[in-house]
Design an enzyme around this catalytic site. Structure first.
Site, PDB file in Angstrom:
ATOM      1  N   HIS A 178      33.307  76.861  30.369  1.00  0.00           N
ATOM      2  CA  HIS A 178      31.714  76.191  30.040  1.00  0.00           C
ATOM      3  C   HIS A 178      31.931  75.036  28.873  1.00  0.00           C
ATOM      4  O   HIS A 178      31.012  74.787  28.305  1.00  0.00           O
ATOM      5  CB  HIS A 178      30.620  77.047  29.717  1.00  0.00           C
ATOM      6  CG  HIS A 178      30.027  77.999  30.689  1.00  0.00           C
ATOM      7  ND1 HIS A 178      29.651  79.381  30.572  1.00  0.00           N
ATOM      8  CD2 HIS A 178      30.302  78.049  32.210  1.00  0.00           C
ATOM      9  CE1 HIS A 178      29.275  79.651  31.808  1.00  0.00           C
ATOM     10  NE2 HIS A 178      29.542  79.042  32.647  1.00  0.00           N
ATOM     11  N   SER A 217      27.407  89.403  30.513  1.00  0.00           N
ATOM     12  CA  SER A 217      26.094  89.926  31.398  1.00  0.00           C
ATOM     13  C   SER A 217      26.390  89.838  32.813  1.00  0.00           C
ATOM     14  O   SER A 217      25.864  90.363  33.828  1.00  0.00           O
ATOM     15  CB  SER A 217      24.768  89.533  31.055  1.00  0.00           C
ATOM     16  OG  SER A 217      24.625  88.099  31.070  1.00  0.00           O
TER      17      SER A 217
HETATM   18  P1  OAD Z   1      25.184  87.042  27.517  1.00  0.00           P
HETATM   19  O1  OAD Z   1      24.161  86.843  26.292  1.00  0.00           O
HETATM   20  O2  OAD Z   1      24.423  87.088  29.013  1.00  0.00           O
HETATM   21  O3  OAD Z   1      25.745  88.526  27.686  1.00  0.00           O
HETATM   22  C1  OAD Z   1      26.605  89.150  26.466  1.00  0.00           C
HETATM   23  C2  OAD Z   1      26.950  90.514  27.220  1.00  0.00           C
HETATM   24  O4  OAD Z   1      27.679  90.736  25.914  1.00  0.00           O
HETATM   25  C3  OAD Z   1      25.909  91.467  27.406  1.00  0.00           C
HETATM   26  O5  OAD Z   1      26.367  92.251  28.487  1.00  0.00           O
HETATM   27  C4  OAD Z   1      26.262  92.481  25.993  1.00  0.00           C
HETATM   28  O6  OAD Z   1      25.849  93.803  26.222  1.00  0.00           O
HETATM   29  C5  OAD Z   1      27.483  92.273  25.669  1.00  0.00           C
HETATM   30  N1  OAD Z   1      27.822  92.645  24.313  1.00  0.00           N
HETATM   31  C6  OAD Z   1      26.873  92.287  23.267  1.00  0.00           C
HETATM   32  N2  OAD Z   1      27.431  92.858  21.876  1.00  0.00           N
HETATM   33  C7  OAD Z   1      28.832  93.074  22.284  1.00  0.00           C
HETATM   34  C8  OAD Z   1      30.049  93.421  21.428  1.00  0.00           C
HETATM   35  N3  OAD Z   1      30.031  93.502  20.269  1.00  0.00           N
HETATM   36  N4  OAD Z   1      30.915  93.776  22.307  1.00  0.00           N
HETATM   37  C9  OAD Z   1      31.174  93.587  23.636  1.00  0.00           C
HETATM   38  N5  OAD Z   1      29.931  93.245  24.199  1.00  0.00           N
HETATM   39  C10 OAD Z   1      28.823  92.956  23.715  1.00  0.00           C
HETATM   40  O7  OAD Z   1      26.310  86.247  27.150  1.00  0.00           O
HETATM   41  P2  OAD Z   1      27.314  85.707  28.521  1.00  0.00           P
HETATM   42  O8  OAD Z   1      27.451  86.496  29.644  1.00  0.00           O
HETATM   43  O9  OAD Z   1      28.459  85.190  27.976  1.00  0.00           O
HETATM   44  O10 OAD Z   1      26.599  79.269  29.392  1.00  0.00           O
HETATM   45  O11 OAD Z   1      26.570  84.417  29.136  1.00  0.00           O
HETATM   46  C11 OAD Z   1      26.974  83.556  29.947  1.00  0.00           C
HETATM   47  C12 OAD Z   1      26.597  82.028  29.557  1.00  0.00           C
HETATM   48  O12 OAD Z   1      24.986  82.045  29.440  1.00  0.00           O
HETATM   49  C13 OAD Z   1      27.203  81.437  28.607  1.00  0.00           C
HETATM   50  O13 OAD Z   1      28.459  80.877  28.645  1.00  0.00           O
HETATM   51  C14 OAD Z   1      26.166  80.485  28.373  1.00  0.00           C
HETATM   52  C15 OAD Z   1      24.941  81.098  28.617  1.00  0.00           C
HETATM   53  O14 OAD Z   1      23.882  80.368  29.221  1.00  0.00           O
HETATM   54  C16 OAD Z   1      26.143  78.186  29.168  1.00  0.00           C
HETATM   55  O15 OAD Z   1      25.729  77.712  28.121  1.00  0.00           O
HETATM   56  C17 OAD Z   1      26.415  76.928  30.288  1.00  0.00           C
END
Ligand code: OAD
Length: 232
Positions: free
Chosen positions: A104, A176
């Site tokens: 991204h 997520s």
């Molecule tokens: P999310 O905010 O959707 O998901 C975060 C994940 O991290 C969740 O499954 C939480 O349970 C987990 N989590 C939280 N704290 C944690 C910790 N201390 N250790 C391990 N896991 C933890 O974020 P992403 O999946 O990264 O895209 O989101 C994907 C994309 O959505 C991002 O790259 C961004 C966003 O829109 C763009 O901006 C294009």
């Protein structure tokens, strides 16, 4: 050496102080993603969108890699490690990982509004220097952060698919898996590859595809992962 492929998301950087997107205090629960991080939002109000990214860039300059980033870098001693990250921070690189694919984009880089993926327009810019209205990329268009906005393609997906297809071991940390096309990578994991997901919460799709769930924060789960890898 075995090929260890790691897909990371915002959760791996949470304990470094960078907010995730969809947790209770997540970024997209505080601000309007479509206004600040989409192609149409950028067109409607460039100043507001730039302000949002300038703040994220400035914050990134103040945080540090955590134990999970560091252990992934150390695993390069024993594995051929490929990191595919959805994160726009550079904490994997700062921790010492040498093979990181950013799906991204990267906050440390800037590009132009008109041709964001034109290599001639992509340059690095110190995180502490804001991108100003009127700053121009090499093609003369308004400078913007080198990040994938909602509504834009993800050019690195093909490369990411190839990497995942050649995994001997697959690890997912802190995502997520609700954002496509990144989430499609799950379907490319070779069926023989042992697979692990580190996340305090259940990640439904990984669960159904046979991932061993290490239910912990990244900085604790990473040590449990290393124990499990050593036992393979
Ligand atoms: P999310 O905010 O959707 O998901 C975060 C994940 O991290 C969740 O499954 C939480 O349970 C987990 N989590 C939280 N704290 C944690 C910790 N201390 N250790 C391990 N896991 C933890 O974020 P992403 O999946 O990264 O895209 O989101 C994907 C994309 O959505 C991002 O790259 C961004 C966003 O829109 C763009 O901006 C294009």
């Amino acid at each position: 050496m075995k090929h260890l492929v790691v897909l990371t998301g915002a959760g791996i950087s949470a304990e470094s102080g960078i907010a995730t997107f969809r947790d209770k205090n997540g970024l997209w629960n505080q601000v309007d993603a479509m206004q600040l991080a989409s192609v149409s939002g950028f067109r409607r109000n460039r100043a507001l969108a730039l302000e949002f990214y300038n703040a994220r860039r400035a914050q990134l300059a103040t945080v540090h890699p955590n134990h999970a980033h560091e252990v992934l870098a150390q695993l390069e001693r024993d594995y051929r490690v490929s990191i595919i990250t959805q994160n726009v921070d550079d904490l994997h690189e700062r921790a010492g990982s040498t093979n990181v694919l950013h799906l991204h984009g990267e906050l440390t880089k800037v590009t132009g509004m008109n041709n964001p993926n034109n290599p001639d327009c992509i340059t690095t810019k110190p995180l502490t220097e804001p991108i100003l209205l009127g700053d121009k990329a090499a093609d003369g268009s308004q400078m913007r952060p080198f990040v994938v906005l909602f509504g834009e393609p993800v050019p690195q997906m093909t490369r990411a698919m190839q990497i995942v297809e050649s995994a001997d071991i697959m690890v997912i940390i802190g995502t997520s898996l609700v954002v496509y096309p990144a989430a499609n990578l799950l379907n490319e994991v070779p069926w023989r590859a042992p697979r692990y997901v580190i996340d305090p919460n259940v990640v439904a799709d990984a669960d159904t595809l046979g991932f061993t769930h290490i239910a912990a924060k990244a900085t604790e789960g990473i040590d449990q992962l290393v124990e499990q890898l050593n036992a393979l």
